[in-house]
Design an enzyme around this catalytic site. Structure first.
Site, short mmCIF file in Angstrom:
data_model
loop_
_atom_site.label_atom_id
_atom_site.label_comp_id
_atom_site.label_asym_id
_atom_site.label_seq_id
_atom_site.Cartn_x
_atom_site.Cartn_y
_atom_site.Cartn_z
N ASN A 49 1.76 5.77 6.53
CA ASN A 49 0.75 5.07 5.73
C ASN A 49 1.43 4.49 4.49
O ASN A 49 2.01 5.23 3.69
CB ASN A 49 -0.37 6.00 5.28
CG ASN A 49 -1.42 5.26 4.46
OD1 ASN A 49 -2.14 4.40 4.99
ND2 ASN A 49 -1.49 5.54 3.16
N GLU A 50 1.33 3.19 4.34
CA GLU A 50 1.81 2.47 3.16
C GLU A 50 3.20 2.86 2.71
O GLU A 50 3.41 3.25 1.55
CB GLU A 50 0.81 2.63 2.02
CG GLU A 50 -0.56 2.11 2.38
CD GLU A 50 -1.49 1.95 1.18
OE1 GLU A 50 -1.22 2.54 0.13
OE2 GLU A 50 -2.48 1.21 1.31
N ASN A 100 -4.00 -2.35 5.02
CA ASN A 100 -4.78 -1.76 3.92
C ASN A 100 -4.84 -2.81 2.81
O ASN A 100 -3.80 -3.12 2.22
CB ASN A 100 -4.09 -0.50 3.39
CG ASN A 100 -4.03 0.62 4.43
OD1 ASN A 100 -4.57 0.49 5.53
ND2 ASN A 100 -3.37 1.70 4.08
N ASP A 114 -3.05 9.84 -2.57
CA ASP A 114 -4.34 9.87 -3.24
C ASP A 114 -5.34 10.81 -2.55
O ASP A 114 -6.45 10.41 -2.23
CB ASP A 114 -4.87 8.42 -3.27
CG ASP A 114 -6.19 8.28 -3.99
OD1 ASP A 114 -6.41 8.97 -4.99
OD2 ASP A 114 -7.02 7.46 -3.54
N TYR A 143 -8.83 -3.54 -6.27
CA TYR A 143 -7.61 -3.53 -7.10
C TYR A 143 -7.15 -4.96 -7.37
O TYR A 143 -6.50 -5.23 -8.37
CB TYR A 143 -6.48 -2.74 -6.41
CG TYR A 143 -6.79 -1.29 -6.19
CD1 TYR A 143 -7.11 -0.46 -7.25
CD2 TYR A 143 -6.76 -0.74 -4.90
CE1 TYR A 143 -7.40 0.88 -7.05
CE2 TYR A 143 -7.04 0.60 -4.69
CZ TYR A 143 -7.36 1.40 -5.77
OH TYR A 143 -7.64 2.73 -5.57
N GLU A 156 -7.93 -0.23 5.93
CA GLU A 156 -8.50 0.11 4.62
C GLU A 156 -8.96 -1.16 3.93
O GLU A 156 -8.26 -2.17 3.92
CB GLU A 156 -7.47 0.82 3.71
CG GLU A 156 -7.15 2.24 4.13
CD GLU A 156 -6.24 2.99 3.15
OE1 GLU A 156 -6.25 2.66 1.95
OE2 GLU A 156 -5.52 3.90 3.61
N TYR A 208 -7.10 -4.37 -0.62
CA TYR A 208 -8.17 -4.11 -1.60
C TYR A 208 -8.55 -5.35 -2.40
O TYR A 208 -8.70 -5.28 -3.62
CB TYR A 208 -7.77 -2.94 -2.49
CG TYR A 208 -7.87 -1.64 -1.72
CD1 TYR A 208 -9.11 -1.00 -1.59
CD2 TYR A 208 -6.77 -1.09 -1.08
CE1 TYR A 208 -9.23 0.17 -0.86
CE2 TYR A 208 -6.88 0.08 -0.34
CZ TYR A 208 -8.12 0.70 -0.24
OH TYR A 208 -8.25 1.85 0.49
N TRP A 256 -12.43 1.98 4.11
CA TRP A 256 -11.98 3.13 3.33
C TRP A 256 -13.07 3.49 2.35
O TRP A 256 -13.39 2.68 1.50
CB TRP A 256 -10.70 2.78 2.57
CG TRP A 256 -10.05 3.98 1.98
CD1 TRP A 256 -10.02 4.36 0.67
CD2 TRP A 256 -9.34 4.99 2.70
NE1 TRP A 256 -9.34 5.54 0.53
CE2 TRP A 256 -8.90 5.95 1.76
CE3 TRP A 256 -9.03 5.18 4.06
CZ2 TRP A 256 -8.17 7.09 2.12
CZ3 TRP A 256 -8.31 6.31 4.42
CH2 TRP A 256 -7.88 7.25 3.45
N LYS A 272 -14.78 5.99 -2.78
CA LYS A 272 -14.93 4.83 -1.90
C LYS A 272 -15.74 5.14 -0.64
O LYS A 272 -15.85 4.32 0.25
CB LYS A 272 -13.55 4.27 -1.52
CG LYS A 272 -12.83 3.66 -2.72
CD LYS A 272 -11.63 2.83 -2.34
CE LYS A 272 -10.89 2.38 -3.58
NZ LYS A 272 -10.19 3.48 -4.29
C1 GCB Z 1 -4.62 3.36 -0.32
C2 GCB Z 1 -4.24 4.65 0.33
C3 GCB Z 1 -5.37 5.67 0.31
C4 GCB Z 1 -6.08 5.63 -1.03
C5 GCB Z 1 -6.65 4.25 -1.22
C6 GCB Z 1 -7.40 4.07 -2.55
O1 GCB Z 1 -4.04 2.35 -0.15
O2 GCB Z 1 -3.75 4.49 1.64
O3 GCB Z 1 -4.86 6.94 0.59
O4 GCB Z 1 -7.06 6.60 -1.14
O5 GCB Z 1 -5.64 3.30 -1.19
O6 GCB Z 1 -8.59 4.34 -2.60
O7 GCB Z 1 -6.77 3.68 -3.52
#
Ligand code: GCB
Length: 609
Positions: free
Chosen positions: A427-428, A482, A172, A488, A522, A484, A567, A586
């Protein structure tokens, strides 16, 4: 020649910047090799180096270009360097490059975020113009770091474009590329300091620094290391290519309270100076003990950001003004740390972090190692939707090689920085297959072996990596998450439910033994700087603050949480799509580095924490 030492002028070394306007030619027809572009470009188009090439032009075909971008410049090399080794140094060429010097191939490099040298000693035309041509390629594949693919987009009949390729990042952020960091011409002694390593150990009021100097060349030389404090007073000295320096009393490098000693390394022959190099070094230890991250034996709590190298017009290009502004904002807000998501940053950023006392989680560009069967990448990540297995197939062997090389180069480049307190090795990624587990073990073991300071290792975990899924997180010395919740997962009016779920997950992590420190690398919400609404809605500034309040409450309820890196530091460019309004929003700051409401919330929280 493989030295990764940062280029510096000393009594014995010469450094000339090749930055400026270079000729450029985009290879739309894939004809550059056949037409001998390595011998010189027919082009009137000039482009600045360093910079990403993408955001200068007004036609999309440049911004979105996929393939070879050819660069050219010329340099006169003076005869007085005849007894030296002469090299070109690319601080980075994204994502791979072949270098031609006076028409001959002199170097190639895979991986777009670390330096490499091209030794041109044997090919220099003294006192004349020498031509440098670089073929840079920005394509992504399943074996590249970062990961992605290139597709071909069908063109309507009658269109003159024969073949249009498009990059599909598995991540992303915009796939900025080109000669994004400085290019320099170096003249080094034939026998020279190739590498230098330090390892610190506290000893009462003092410190013992074990050092090693790697020497290149055939001459027999004596090595001397001298250490000076910030006032310029010599505080230690040792002879030999390896040894131990005792500094007593010592002033340690600390978080937001940096102290840097100047280490001077000299190679001598019968009292005559052969080579000299120096580095500013902070003395500190870092270790994980139980649920604590210990800096110099004392617990630290990380406050800060996941960042990007990203700004208007120059993209991911080296932008010293932006670097300065970012550090000033991080100091203002009370941060003490950041992660170099999702690739190694410019060397000057680590120098600044050393100077300002910031703690850095240094990440290799292993991003995009996760596939979702149905949804767009950034709608899948963070939701717990089950990804498909990744670490299988014929591309994994070349990927593994590139990944190991990237880890080796990252550690070689950054190993002496006091600011670097940990390595983030992915990462992820996908973490549930057996193939993943084997792959992880090897990468984690390599990092341990390569790092003289044995820093803690981790990888940033996406939601599908859970306490029950012990395929991979057991390799981490500490956990980086990470998550959300409130974006999300159950965003908006459902945020209360998000908190419930978040706490359930945290309880499960808390029940694992042995417990390790956990850092949030994140969490966040897209926030459009123009949107205000009472009561809040998602995307408004008010909602970003509400999400922060919720996450802060959760972090504060678990004593194994040892850090929070939101993040993102600033809004940044991504590919276009329905989930992104001209980029990821973000940021706590806008892309122009001005605060959103959340910045004031964080400033208050972090100054009090
Ligand atoms: C994540 C990723 C990051 C994205 C972020 C997002 O999990 O590691 O690169 O930018 O989510 O904002 O969705």
């Amino acid at each position: 020649m493989e030295s990764m030492l940062y280029p510096k002028m000393t009594a014995t070394r010469r450094v000339v910047s090749l930055d400026g306007m270079w000729k450029v030619k985009f290879d739309f027809e894939e004809e550059g090799a056949a037409k001998g572009w390595k011998d010189g470009l027919e082009s009137d188009d000039l482009i600045p180096v360093p910079a990403s090439f993408n955001d200068f032009y007004t036609d999309k075909k440049y911004r979105e270009f996929a393939g070879d971008i050819w660069y050219e410049t010329e340099v006169v090399i003076p005869e007085e360097w005849k007894d030296k080794e002469v090299a070109l140094r690319f601080a980075a060429a994204t994502h791979r490059a072949v270098v031609y010097f006076n028409g001959a191939e002199v170097a190639s490099h895979e991986g777009g975020f670390v330096p490499f040298l091209a030794d041109v000693t044997e090919r220099v035309r003294w006192n004349e113009k020498n031509r440098i041509v670089v073929k840079v390629n920005n394509e992504l594949s399943k074996s590249s770091l970062p990961n992605g693919s290139v597709i071909e987009i069908p063109q309507p009949e009658g269109s003159d474009a024969r073949k249009v390729k498009m990059i599909r990042p598995g991540f992303d952020f915009f796939n900025y590329a080109g000669l994004q960091r400085p290019v320099r011409l170096l003249a080094l002694p034939k026998t020279s300091i190739d590498d230098f390593t330090v390892v610190h150990e506290l000893d009462g009021e003092g410190a013992r620094v074990s050092y090693q100097v790697a020497i290149r060349g055939s001459e027999k030389v004596e090595t001397k290391v001298l250490v000076y404090d910030e006032a310029g007073k010599q505080v230690a000295e040792a002879n030999g290519a390896e040894g131990v320096l005792s500094i007593n009393p010592v002033r340690l490098w600390n978080v937001r309270d940096a102290y840097l000693y100047r280490f001077v390394i000299r190679l001598e022959q019968d009292g005559q100076l052969i080579d000299e190099y120096e580095e500013e070094i902070g003395i500190r230890t870092i270790e994980i003990k139980g649920i604590d991250i210990l800096l110099n034996g004392k617990p630290v709590y990380l406050k800060g950001f996941g960042k990007h190298e990203d700004s208007d017009i120059v993209g991911r290009g080296y932008a010293p003004g932006v670097i300065k502004r970012d550090f000033e904002l991080m100091k203002w807000i009370g941060a003490n740390s950041f992660r170099t998501s999702h690739y190694p940053y410019s060397e000057e950023i680590y120098q600044m972090a050393d100077r300002e006392g910031f703690l850095v989680i240094d990440e290799v560009a292993a991003v995009g190692f996760l596939h979702f069967s149905s949804m767009a990448m950034f709608m899948g990540a963070g939701t717990g939707i089950k990804p498909t297995s990744f670490f299988e197939g014929p591309e994994i062997e070349p990927l593994r090689k590139n990944h190991l090389a990237a880890v080796r180069e990252l550690i070689q480049r950054d190993k002496n920085h006091a600011c670097v307190i940990a390595w983030s090795l992915f990462n992820e990624p996908e973490t549930f297959s057996e193939a993943a587990s084997r792959y992880f073990r090897e990468i984690f073991e390599a990092a341990r072996e390569l790092d003289p300071q044995k820093r803690p290792r981790t990888f940033a975990m996406e939601k599908s990596c859970s306490p029950e899924n012990v395929g991979c997180h057991q390799y981490c010395d500490f956990l980086t998450m990470n998550r959300y919740y409130g974006w999300y997962i159950k965003g908006g009016y459902e945020i209360a439910a998000a908190e419930v779920e978040f706490r359930q997950e945290m309880d499960a992590w808390g029940a694992l033994t042995p417990q390790r420190p956990m850092v949030f690398t994140e969490y966040g919400t897209d926030t459009y700087p123009s949107e205000h609404k009472l009561p809040s809605v998602m995307w408004s500034q008010e909602y970003q603050v509400e999400m922060l309040e919720m996450c802060s409450r959760v972090f504060d309820s678990y004593e194994f949480v040892k850090g929070e890196q939101i993040w993102n530091f600033a809004d940044f460019q991504t590919v276009e799509g329905t989930g992104r309004v001209n980029g990821n929003k973000k940021g706590v700051f806008t892309r122009q580095r001005q605060p959103k409401e959340s910045a004031f919330f964080l400033k208050k929280r972090w100054e009090e924490l």
